[in-house]
Design a protein around this motif. Structure first.
Motif, PDB file in Angstrom:
ATOM      1  N   ASP A   1       8.810   6.437  -5.270  1.00 48.41           N
ATOM      2  CA  ASP A   1       9.645   6.532  -4.071  1.00 48.41           C
ATOM      3  C   ASP A   1      10.579   5.321  -4.021  1.00 48.41           C
ATOM      4  OD1 ASP A   1      10.696   6.364  -1.443  1.00 48.41           O
ATOM      5  OD2 ASP A   1       8.964   7.434  -0.639  1.00 48.41           O
TER       6      ASP A   1
ATOM      7  N   LEU B   1       9.902  -2.666   0.024  1.00 51.95           N
ATOM      8  CA  LEU B   1       9.002  -3.725  -0.443  1.00 51.95           C
ATOM      9  C   LEU B   1       9.796  -4.889  -1.010  1.00 51.95           C
ATOM     10  CD1 LEU B   1       6.248  -4.904  -1.127  1.00 51.95           C
ATOM     11  CD2 LEU B   1       6.291  -3.542  -3.240  1.00 51.95           C
TER      12      LEU B   1
ATOM     13  N   ARG C   1      10.730   3.330  -0.654  1.00 44.70           N
ATOM     14  CA  ARG C   1       9.566   2.449  -0.442  1.00 44.70           C
ATOM     15  C   ARG C   1       9.669   1.213  -1.327  1.00 44.70           C
ATOM     16  NH1 ARG C   1       4.095   6.040   0.514  1.00 44.70           N
ATOM     17  NH2 ARG C   1       5.042   7.570   1.874  1.00 44.70           N
TER      18      ARG C   1
ATOM     19  N   MET D   1       0.828  -1.187   0.000  1.00 41.58           N
ATOM     20  CA  MET D   1       0.000   0.000   0.000  1.00 41.58           C
ATOM     21  C   MET D   1       0.875   1.254   0.000  1.00 41.58           C
ATOM     22  SD  MET D   1      -3.183  -0.850  -0.164  1.00 41.58           S
ATOM     23  CE  MET D   1      -3.934   0.686   0.277  1.00 41.58           C
ATOM     24  N   ALA D   2       1.921   1.244   0.781  1.00 38.60           N
ATOM     25  CA  ALA D   2       2.771   2.434   0.875  1.00 38.60           C
ATOM     26  C   ALA D   2       3.391   2.771  -0.478  1.00 38.60           C
ATOM     27  CB  ALA D   2       3.864   2.229   1.925  1.00 38.60           C
ATOM     28  N   LEU D   3       3.802   1.744  -1.229  1.00 36.64           N
ATOM     29  CA  LEU D   3       4.405   1.999  -2.531  1.00 36.64           C
ATOM     30  C   LEU D   3       3.368   2.518  -3.521  1.00 36.64           C
ATOM     31  CD1 LEU D   3       6.910   1.975  -4.292  1.00 36.64           C
ATOM     32  CD2 LEU D   3       6.412  -0.414  -4.844  1.00 36.64           C
ATOM     33  N   SER D   4       2.139   2.032  -3.452  1.00 36.86           N
ATOM     34  CA  SER D   4       1.115   2.516  -4.379  1.00 36.86           C
ATOM     35  C   SER D   4       0.770   3.977  -4.128  1.00 36.86           C
ATOM     36  CB  SER D   4      -0.144   1.655  -4.293  1.00 36.86           C
ATOM     37  OG  SER D   4      -0.785   1.817  -3.044  1.00 36.86           O
ATOM     38  N   GLU D   5       0.994   4.445  -2.913  1.00 40.56           N
ATOM     39  CA  GLU D   5       0.740   5.858  -2.592  1.00 40.56           C
ATOM     40  C   GLU D   5       1.831   6.764  -3.160  1.00 40.56           C
ATOM     41  OE1 GLU D   5       0.459   5.846   1.648  1.00 40.56           O
ATOM     42  OE2 GLU D   5      -1.415   4.732   1.637  1.00 40.56           O
ATOM     43  N   ALA D   6       3.018   6.226  -3.347  1.00 43.23           N
ATOM     44  CA  ALA D   6       4.139   7.002  -3.894  1.00 43.23           C
ATOM     45  C   ALA D   6       4.977   6.070  -4.769  1.00 43.23           C
ATOM     46  CB  ALA D   6       4.982   7.579  -2.766  1.00 43.23           C
TER      47      ALA D   6
END
Length: 83
Positions: A9, A16, A12, A1-6
């Motif tokens: 990045d 992952l 991130r 989820m964190a990578l899909s937000e940025a």
């Protein structure tokens, strides 16, 4: 989820990658599914990259298709009945 937000990045993405790698080391089923996903993902294009098309050497007297990442194209086939 964190990578899909940025998605751009790098940190991130690296986190992952490391988490997936650690899980794959300890879970053979996960490793098999991750390997399968990776092989399928390699067949996809991201849309990144350049395409440089050129026709040279004289006058073109016929159809030309130029581009990148085509799919669903058929040449020399009869038209489908839904057209």
């Amino acid at each position: 989820m964190a990578l899909s937000e940025a998605p751009h990045d790098v940190e991130r993405a690296r986190a992952l990658s490391e988490a997936l790698s650690r899980r794959a080391e300890h879970d053979t089923s996960f490793r098999a599914h991750l390997t399968q996903w990776q092989q399928q993902a390699q067949l996809l294009r991201t849309g990144d990259g350049d395409t440089h098309n050129a026709i040279s050497g004289g006058t073109q007297h016929g159809p030309v298709v130029q581009g990148r990442d085509f799919s669903g194209i058929t040449f020399n086939a009869p038209p489908s009945s839904d057209q």
